[in-house]
Design a protein around this motif. Structure first.
Motif, mmCIF file in Angstrom:
data_model
loop_
_atom_site.group_PDB
_atom_site.id
_atom_site.type_symbol
_atom_site.label_atom_id
_atom_site.label_comp_id
_atom_site.label_asym_id
_atom_site.label_seq_id
_atom_site.Cartn_x
_atom_site.Cartn_y
_atom_site.Cartn_z
ATOM 1 N N GLU A 120 0.846 -1.199 0.000
ATOM 2 C CA GLU A 120 0.000 0.000 0.000
ATOM 3 C C GLU A 120 0.877 1.243 0.000
ATOM 4 O O GLU A 120 2.102 1.140 -0.018
ATOM 5 C CB GLU A 120 -0.953 -0.022 1.191
ATOM 6 N N SER A 121 0.228 2.409 0.018
ATOM 7 C CA SER A 121 0.925 3.697 -0.083
ATOM 8 C C SER A 121 1.801 3.733 -1.339
ATOM 9 O O SER A 121 2.963 4.134 -1.289
ATOM 10 C CB SER A 121 1.780 3.968 1.164
ATOM 11 N N GLN A 123 3.439 4.901 -4.600
ATOM 12 C CA GLN A 123 3.779 6.269 -5.006
ATOM 13 C C GLN A 123 4.732 6.337 -6.178
ATOM 14 O O GLN A 123 5.679 7.105 -6.142
ATOM 15 C CB GLN A 123 4.470 6.989 -3.845
ATOM 16 N N GLU A 132 -4.131 -0.423 -4.543
ATOM 17 C CA GLU A 132 -3.712 -0.497 -3.144
ATOM 18 C C GLU A 132 -4.128 -1.851 -2.551
ATOM 19 O O GLU A 132 -5.183 -2.389 -2.896
ATOM 20 C CB GLU A 132 -4.384 0.620 -2.331
ATOM 21 N N VAL A 153 4.665 0.269 0.890
ATOM 22 C CA VAL A 153 4.801 -0.173 2.280
ATOM 23 C C VAL A 153 4.033 -1.481 2.460
ATOM 24 O O VAL A 153 2.961 -1.667 1.879
ATOM 25 C CB VAL A 153 4.236 0.909 3.236
ATOM 26 N N SER A 161 9.477 -0.705 4.278
ATOM 27 C CA SER A 161 9.553 -0.414 2.839
ATOM 28 C C SER A 161 9.517 -1.707 2.033
ATOM 29 O O SER A 161 10.407 -2.543 2.181
ATOM 30 C CB SER A 161 10.857 0.321 2.513
#
Length: 194
Positions: A120-121, A123, A132, A153, A161
């Motif tokens: 998720e997250s 970017q 997601e 993440v 990470s």
């Protein structure tokens, strides 16, 4: 397009090569610095223990070459960890591309983490078309904490990470070549990144 998978004796390189073939591309396995420098895309795999993998990189002179590459580079699993500044595994200095220390999961969770987990997250254009909380495949006992360069993440006892990005360097803690349709999408995105 010339795709080179760095062959330094510490990677599950055949499965990556086959995953790229399934996408309609061919990849070359090489440890030749000139061939690596001439590639359009470079994949830096890694399986096994950090200090011995780093020693293999040093023995072949690739420890000085990889951080200087200008084309898109994708580090996978241990490859991503070796792109970091340092890893606790084997008390190993890394390549220093990502300014973060890789640390071991604590005893609150089962180590290694093996299997599917969510990301998720997201970017980065590495994750174009990826939703997601999609599932990806991981096998690891060490992780990179969340930093400014984190582009995905996962959570395993704590958030960490699962992907990093800085300049032309990308790293995934997970194995895209083993992560089914989602992994193929991520590999394909890497191959079309300018």
């Amino acid at each position: 397009m010339k795709i080179v998978i760095i062959n330094y004796g510490a990677g599950n390189i055949q499965s990556i090569k086959f995953a790229i073939q399934r996408l309609g591309y061919e990849a070359v396995l090489s440890s030749d610095p000139e061939e690596i420098k001439a590639a359009d895309k470079v994949i830096f795999p890694g399986v096994g223990e950090a200090s011995s993998a780093m020693q293999k990189l040093k023995d072949s002179g690739l420890d000085t070459l990889v951080p200087k590459l200008k084309q898109p580079v994708l580090g996978i699993c241990l490859g991503m960890q070796l792109m970091c500044k340092y890893t606790e595994e084997g008390d190993t200095q890394g390549l220093g591309i990502f300014d973060v220390d890789v640390v071991r999961f604590d005893n609150q969770v089962k180590v290694p983490q093996i299997g599917w987990n969510q990301i998720e997250s997201l970017q980065s254009n590495l994750f174009l078309g990826v939703e997601e909380k999609e599932y990806i495949y991981l096998v690891h006992s060490y992780y990179a904490p969340v930093i400014n360069e984190t582009i995905a993440v996962s959570n395993y006892g704590l958030p960490y990470s699962t992907a990093l990005h800085k300049d032309n360097f990308y790293g995934t803690q997970f194995h895209p070549e083993k992560s089914s349709v989602v992994g193929e999408k991520i590999l394909k995105n890497f191959l079309i990144i300018k």
